[in-house]
Design a protein around this motif. Structure first.
Motif, PDB file in Angstrom:
ATOM      1  N   GLU A   1       0.735  -1.210   0.014  1.00  0.00           N
ATOM      2  CA  GLU A   1       0.218  -0.076  -0.032  1.00  0.00           C
ATOM      3  C   GLU A   1       0.789   1.063   0.035  1.00  0.00           C
ATOM      4  OE1 GLU A   1      -2.862   0.146   3.258  1.00  0.00           O
ATOM      5  OE2 GLU A   1      -4.134  -1.560   2.269  1.00  0.00           O
ATOM      6  N   LEU A   2       0.487   2.211  -0.793  1.00  0.00           N
ATOM      7  CA  LEU A   2       1.020   3.606  -0.882  1.00  0.00           C
ATOM      8  C   LEU A   2      -0.174   4.509  -0.433  1.00  0.00           C
ATOM      9  CD1 LEU A   2       3.367   5.325  -1.489  1.00  0.00           C
ATOM     10  CD2 LEU A   2       2.816   5.245  -3.813  1.00  0.00           C
ATOM     11  N   GLU A   3       0.188   5.118   0.519  1.00  0.00           N
ATOM     12  CA  GLU A   3      -0.777   6.417   0.929  1.00  0.00           C
ATOM     13  C   GLU A   3      -0.155   7.727   0.299  1.00  0.00           C
ATOM     14  OE1 GLU A   3      -3.346   6.027   4.234  1.00  0.00           O
ATOM     15  OE2 GLU A   3      -1.864   5.156   4.913  1.00  0.00           O
ATOM     16  N   ILE A   4      -0.783   8.714  -0.433  1.00  0.00           N
ATOM     17  CA  ILE A   4      -0.563   9.680  -0.881  1.00  0.00           C
ATOM     18  C   ILE A   4      -1.572  10.561  -0.288  1.00  0.00           C
ATOM     19  CG2 ILE A   4       0.165  11.173  -2.900  1.00  0.00           C
ATOM     20  CD1 ILE A   4       0.457   8.841  -4.585  1.00  0.00           C
ATOM     21  N   GLN A   5      -0.878  11.858   0.101  1.00  0.00           N
ATOM     22  CA  GLN A   5      -1.564  13.042   0.530  1.00  0.00           C
ATOM     23  C   GLN A   5      -1.443  14.343  -0.116  1.00  0.00           C
ATOM     24  OE1 GLN A   5      -1.546  14.003   4.658  1.00  0.00           O
ATOM     25  NE2 GLN A   5      -1.737  16.104   4.217  1.00  0.00           N
ATOM     26  N   TYR A   6      -2.223  14.967  -0.986  1.00  0.00           N
ATOM     27  CA  TYR A   6      -2.103  15.984  -1.712  1.00  0.00           C
ATOM     28  C   TYR A   6      -3.457  17.111  -1.721  1.00  0.00           C
ATOM     29  CZ  TYR A   6      -4.862  13.783  -5.371  1.00  0.00           C
ATOM     30  OH  TYR A   6      -5.863  12.972  -6.049  1.00  0.00           O
ATOM     31  N   PHE A   7      -2.914  18.307  -1.124  1.00  0.00           N
ATOM     32  CA  PHE A   7      -3.931  19.456  -1.249  1.00  0.00           C
ATOM     33  C   PHE A   7      -4.422  19.728  -2.792  1.00  0.00           C
ATOM     34  CE2 PHE A   7      -4.566  23.976  -1.657  1.00  0.00           C
ATOM     35  CZ  PHE A   7      -5.582  24.211  -0.823  1.00  0.00           C
ATOM     36  N   VAL A   8      -5.788  20.063  -2.655  1.00  0.00           N
ATOM     37  CA  VAL A   8      -6.735  20.388  -3.752  1.00  0.00           C
ATOM     38  C   VAL A   8      -6.939  21.800  -3.661  1.00  0.00           C
ATOM     39  CG1 VAL A   8      -8.359  19.907  -5.633  1.00  0.00           C
ATOM     40  CG2 VAL A   8      -7.204  18.019  -4.379  1.00  0.00           C
TER      41      VAL A   8
ATOM     42  N   GLU B   1       2.734   1.436 -13.947  1.00  0.00           N
ATOM     43  CA  GLU B   1       4.012   1.133 -14.012  1.00  0.00           C
ATOM     44  C   GLU B   1       4.526  -0.003 -12.691  1.00  0.00           C
ATOM     45  OE1 GLU B   1       8.269   1.319 -15.152  1.00  0.00           O
ATOM     46  OE2 GLU B   1       6.470   2.118 -16.144  1.00  0.00           O
ATOM     47  N   TYR B   2       3.723   0.218 -11.711  1.00  0.00           N
ATOM     48  CA  TYR B   2       4.043  -0.513 -10.611  1.00  0.00           C
ATOM     49  C   TYR B   2       2.732  -1.352 -10.101  1.00  0.00           C
ATOM     50  CZ  TYR B   2       8.149   1.880 -10.125  1.00  0.00           C
ATOM     51  OH  TYR B   2       9.662   2.568 -10.163  1.00  0.00           O
ATOM     52  N   PRO B   3       2.034  -2.393 -10.815  1.00  0.00           N
ATOM     53  CA  PRO B   3       0.871  -2.817 -10.765  1.00  0.00           C
ATOM     54  C   PRO B   3       0.782  -3.527  -9.302  1.00  0.00           C
ATOM     55  CG  PRO B   3       2.419  -4.126 -12.096  1.00  0.00           C
ATOM     56  CD  PRO B   3       2.983  -2.836 -12.094  1.00  0.00           C
ATOM     57  N   ASP B   4       1.901  -3.897  -8.330  1.00  0.00           N
ATOM     58  CA  ASP B   4       1.888  -4.493  -7.317  1.00  0.00           C
ATOM     59  C   ASP B   4       1.689  -3.473  -6.094  1.00  0.00           C
ATOM     60  OD1 ASP B   4       2.327  -7.056  -8.279  1.00  0.00           O
ATOM     61  OD2 ASP B   4       4.306  -6.886  -8.285  1.00  0.00           O
ATOM     62  N   VAL B   5       1.510  -2.066  -6.281  1.00  0.00           N
ATOM     63  CA  VAL B   5       1.084  -1.222  -5.491  1.00  0.00           C
ATOM     64  C   VAL B   5      -0.254  -0.834  -5.222  1.00  0.00           C
ATOM     65  CG1 VAL B   5       1.510   1.022  -4.711  1.00  0.00           C
ATOM     66  CG2 VAL B   5       3.389  -0.184  -5.528  1.00  0.00           C
ATOM     67  N   THR B   6      -0.836  -0.882  -4.256  1.00  0.00           N
ATOM     68  CA  THR B   6      -2.220  -0.345  -3.973  1.00  0.00           C
ATOM     69  C   THR B   6      -2.203   1.167  -3.540  1.00  0.00           C
ATOM     70  OG1 THR B   6      -2.936  -2.717  -3.540  1.00  0.00           O
ATOM     71  CG2 THR B   6      -4.338  -0.741  -2.806  1.00  0.00           C
ATOM     72  N   ILE B   7      -2.411   1.881  -3.967  1.00  0.00           N
ATOM     73  CA  ILE B   7      -2.463   3.409  -4.099  1.00  0.00           C
ATOM     74  C   ILE B   7      -3.746   3.809  -3.274  1.00  0.00           C
ATOM     75  CG2 ILE B   7      -2.317   5.533  -4.861  1.00  0.00           C
ATOM     76  CD1 ILE B   7      -0.699   4.482  -7.383  1.00  0.00           C
ATOM     77  N   ILE B   8      -3.573   4.582  -2.144  1.00  0.00           N
ATOM     78  CA  ILE B   8      -4.604   5.210  -1.513  1.00  0.00           C
ATOM     79  C   ILE B   8      -4.494   6.622  -1.452  1.00  0.00           C
ATOM     80  CG2 ILE B   8      -5.787   5.541   0.728  1.00  0.00           C
ATOM     81  CD1 ILE B   8      -4.790   2.505   1.570  1.00  0.00           C
ATOM     82  N   GLU B   9      -5.432   7.511  -1.945  1.00  0.00           N
ATOM     83  CA  GLU B   9      -5.235   8.951  -2.102  1.00  0.00           C
ATOM     84  C   GLU B   9      -6.125   9.715  -1.097  1.00  0.00           C
ATOM     85  OE1 GLU B   9      -6.042  10.623  -6.194  1.00  0.00           O
ATOM     86  OE2 GLU B   9      -6.091   8.424  -6.817  1.00  0.00           O
ATOM     87  N   HIS B  10      -5.404  10.528  -0.337  1.00  0.00           N
ATOM     88  CA  HIS B  10      -6.236  11.533   0.292  1.00  0.00           C
ATOM     89  C   HIS B  10      -5.890  12.869  -0.107  1.00  0.00           C
ATOM     90  CE1 HIS B  10      -6.085   8.243   3.396  1.00  0.00           C
ATOM     91  NE2 HIS B  10      -4.868   8.090   3.079  1.00  0.00           N
ATOM     92  N   ALA B  11      -7.055  13.495  -0.650  1.00  0.00           N
ATOM     93  CA  ALA B  11      -7.047  14.838  -1.455  1.00  0.00           C
ATOM     94  C   ALA B  11      -8.556  15.501  -0.936  1.00  0.00           C
ATOM     95  CB  ALA B  11      -6.818  14.375  -2.962  1.00  0.00           C
TER      96      ALA B  11
ATOM     97  N   VAL C   1       8.587  12.628   1.820  1.00  0.00           N
ATOM     98  CA  VAL C   1       8.426  11.270   2.339  1.00  0.00           C
ATOM     99  C   VAL C   1       8.346  11.590   3.848  1.00  0.00           C
ATOM    100  CG1 VAL C   1       9.138   8.919   2.469  1.00  0.00           C
ATOM    101  CG2 VAL C   1       9.548  10.166   0.386  1.00  0.00           C
ATOM    102  N   ALA C   2       7.395  10.621   4.485  1.00  0.00           N
ATOM    103  CA  ALA C   2       7.054  10.682   5.852  1.00  0.00           C
ATOM    104  C   ALA C   2       8.019   9.951   6.505  1.00  0.00           C
ATOM    105  CB  ALA C   2       5.851  10.043   6.413  1.00  0.00           C
ATOM    106  N   GLU C   3       8.844  10.690   7.693  1.00  0.00           N
ATOM    107  CA  GLU C   3       9.670   9.960   8.594  1.00  0.00           C
ATOM    108  C   GLU C   3       9.356   8.478   9.041  1.00  0.00           C
ATOM    109  OE1 GLU C   3      13.019   8.936  10.941  1.00  0.00           O
ATOM    110  OE2 GLU C   3      12.839  10.321   9.151  1.00  0.00           O
ATOM    111  N   ASN C   4       8.135   8.387   9.257  1.00  0.00           N
ATOM    112  CA  ASN C   4       7.285   7.296   9.838  1.00  0.00           C
ATOM    113  C   ASN C   4       6.569   6.453   8.709  1.00  0.00           C
ATOM    114  OD1 ASN C   4       8.785   7.283  12.420  1.00  0.00           O
ATOM    115  ND2 ASN C   4       6.903   8.494  12.963  1.00  0.00           N
ATOM    116  N   ALA C   5       6.889   6.571   7.393  1.00  0.00           N
ATOM    117  CA  ALA C   5       6.198   5.995   6.342  1.00  0.00           C
ATOM    118  C   ALA C   5       6.154   4.406   6.329  1.00  0.00           C
ATOM    119  CB  ALA C   5       6.869   6.386   4.978  1.00  0.00           C
ATOM    120  N   ASN C   6       5.151   4.009   6.119  1.00  0.00           N
ATOM    121  CA  ASN C   6       4.805   2.397   6.114  1.00  0.00           C
ATOM    122  C   ASN C   6       5.610   1.743   4.931  1.00  0.00           C
ATOM    123  OD1 ASN C   6       3.411   2.034   8.664  1.00  0.00           O
ATOM    124  ND2 ASN C   6       1.768   2.767   7.702  1.00  0.00           N
ATOM    125  N   ASN C   7       5.730   2.613   3.876  1.00  0.00           N
ATOM    126  CA  ASN C   7       6.032   2.016   2.759  1.00  0.00           C
ATOM    127  C   ASN C   7       7.164   2.939   1.961  1.00  0.00           C
ATOM    128  OD1 ASN C   7       6.642   0.501   0.412  1.00  0.00           O
ATOM    129  ND2 ASN C   7       4.517   0.276  -0.173  1.00  0.00           N
TER     130      ASN C   7
END
Length: 471
Positions: free
Chosen positions: A74-81, A99-109, A359-365
């Protein structure tokens, strides 16, 4: 740095920041704060995640922590809109997923994503990647709080997909904190002062070239139009601090003064060149040129008042035309100049305004997070950024010169910025921390309302810097 910045800005900007959609950015970090428009609200909490899923995303399984070299999990991405919208993000994320099909992306926006995700950051369960922009965000504050990963060594090794060293590819280099790098500047912008060029031509108003002519033009407008010439948002006083005072300090004392301002050096607000700039603000207030209702305005209200002709000047970044595209009158033509606070005979001053990825210091991925950051910084996505937003990504050598949609005001601004006789470019080591910017902004509002004197402002600003230094 000043020489290389100008050269690159010529390439990137004349290359053509897409007209028709000049970037609305937003940025509690360095931009248009509490943007409500451009479809941002509908993007809050994409994929059903709106900042309340800390437990769900804690300890992602399948992340690449075993050194296999594969990127997955899992890859969590936070971006301001905000004014820039989210269409560029959607395209980049979709391409990364392919490009990276084994990654599950979670967006917080969304426009309120910083507030919605605050509990995640406070509880040390942050998303993996964060785009630092919008109300409630502060790059320097996040660094000081230990929330961001040190990218110094990693950046020195990364090559872009274009085969370039990423560290050598920026228009403006990353901010440094005691020599370390925690963020990579994604968006290049700059604050300045906007006016209605069609109205100015019709009425014969002089476009200000320095502070004296600025005051003269505001006086002419007030006499002729019966309006308060200048408006800004009082709910977010950093608009004035960044859009007016920061370039004024650059013009008055160069990079060294800017560094002392943002780091809270002892006695900096008492210096003669700083007090002189604050006296200019008091002069604007005493002349009645600042809209007396500004303190109650959010950024969109102040911008709307400006577009409707209730005011003639407003300090905002390059995102203004795009952000307000749906509300701009047909007979309104955007004119842009660097904020004219410099003394007569001196060039305009500009201080680049950047919005970074981290990148978060405590990033899970962290592996997937770094892969995403590396994926973004390419000529292809820099070009797409201009096409989607009308703004410039902070990457050298992007050729947009064949783009026919470049707005007149941007062409004119680009020509001005790249003329050293007209404009001097200054730089800060990093943005001001929210812990320092907030109390100074409060005192600045009081000064602009006429509630305190310059001397009282100076005392309050010095007290704020002392507290920031821990004294």
């Amino acid at each position: 740095m000043k020489r290389s910045l100008k050269t690159t800005f010529i390439t990137a900007c004349s290359a053509g920041v897409m007209l028709g959609t000049l970037a609305a950015c937003g940025g509690g970090n360095e931009g248009g704060a509490e943007n409500e428009n451009n479809g941002g609200t509908g993007n809050t909490g994409n994929n059903g995640n709106n900042g309340n899923n800390a437990e769900e995303n804690t300890g992602n399984e399948g992340n690449n922590s075993g050194g296999s070299g594969e990127v997955s999990g899992e890859l969590e991405i936070q971006y301001f809109v905000g004014g820039y919208g989210d269409s560029w993000w959607k395209e980049v994320i979709e391409d990364f997923q392919e490009e990276y099909p084994d990654v599950t992306i979670i967006e917080h926006a969304g426009p309120n994503v910083n507030d919605e995700m605050r509990s995640r950051w406070v509880s040390d369960d942050p998303p993996d990647v964060v785009y630092i922009d919008g109300a409630g965000s502060s790059e320097t504050q996040m660094v000081e709080d230990g929330q961001l990963m040190d990218l110094t060594d990693w950046l020195g090794e990364v090559e872009t997909a274009d085969g370039e060293q990423l560290s050598e590819s920026f228009i403006v280099d990353p901010a440094t904190y005691d020599g370390q790098i925690y963020t990579l500047p994604l968006v290049f912008d700059t604050w300045g002062t906007w006016y209605n060029s069609a109205k100015f031509e019709e009425e014969g108003y002089e476009v200000p070239a320095d502070f004296d002519s600025y005051m003269s033009t505001m006086g002419d407008i007030q006499d002729n139009e019966g309006i308060d010439p200048f408006v800004t948002t009082g709910q977010h006083p950093y608009y004035f601090l960044r859009g007016v005072l920061t370039p004024a300090f650059g013009a008055a004392g160069g990079d060294e003064l800017l560094a002392d301002i943002v780091t809270g050096a002892e006695g900096v607000w008492e210096r003669e060149e700083v007090v002189a700039q604050m006296e200019k603000v008091a002069e604007m207030q005493e002349a009645g040129y600042i809209d007396e209702g500004f303190a109650a305005f959010n950024h969109t209200q102040s911008q709307m008042n400006f577009l409707l002709g209730d005011n003639a000047f407003i300090p905002v970044g390059f995102w203004l035309p795009n952000e307000m595209a749906n509300d701009t009158p047909e007979d309104f033509d955007f004119g842009f100049i660097p904020s004219p606070m410099q003394d007569e005979g001196e060039p305009y001053a500009i201080v680049p305004d950047l919005r970074p990825l981290a990148v978060a210091e405590n990033a899970n991925n962290p592996d997937a997070a770094k892969a995403f950051v590396e994926f973004v910084f390419t000529q292809e996505y820099a070009t797409l950024f201009s096409e989607h937003t009308g703004a410039i990504m902070n990457l050298q050598g992007v050729d947009l010169s064949e783009n026919e949609n470049v707005p007149d005001y941007l062409i004119e601004a680009n020509e001005m910025i790249n003329d050293p006789d007209q404009v001097q470019i200054y730089n800060r080591p990093h943005p001001m921390s929210a812990d320092l910017e907030t109390p100074i902004g409060d005192s600045l509002t009081a000064l602009m309302l006429g509630n305190i004197s310059v001397e009282e402002f100076t005392e309050e600003a010095e007290a704020a810097t002392a507290e920031y230094r821990g004294e």
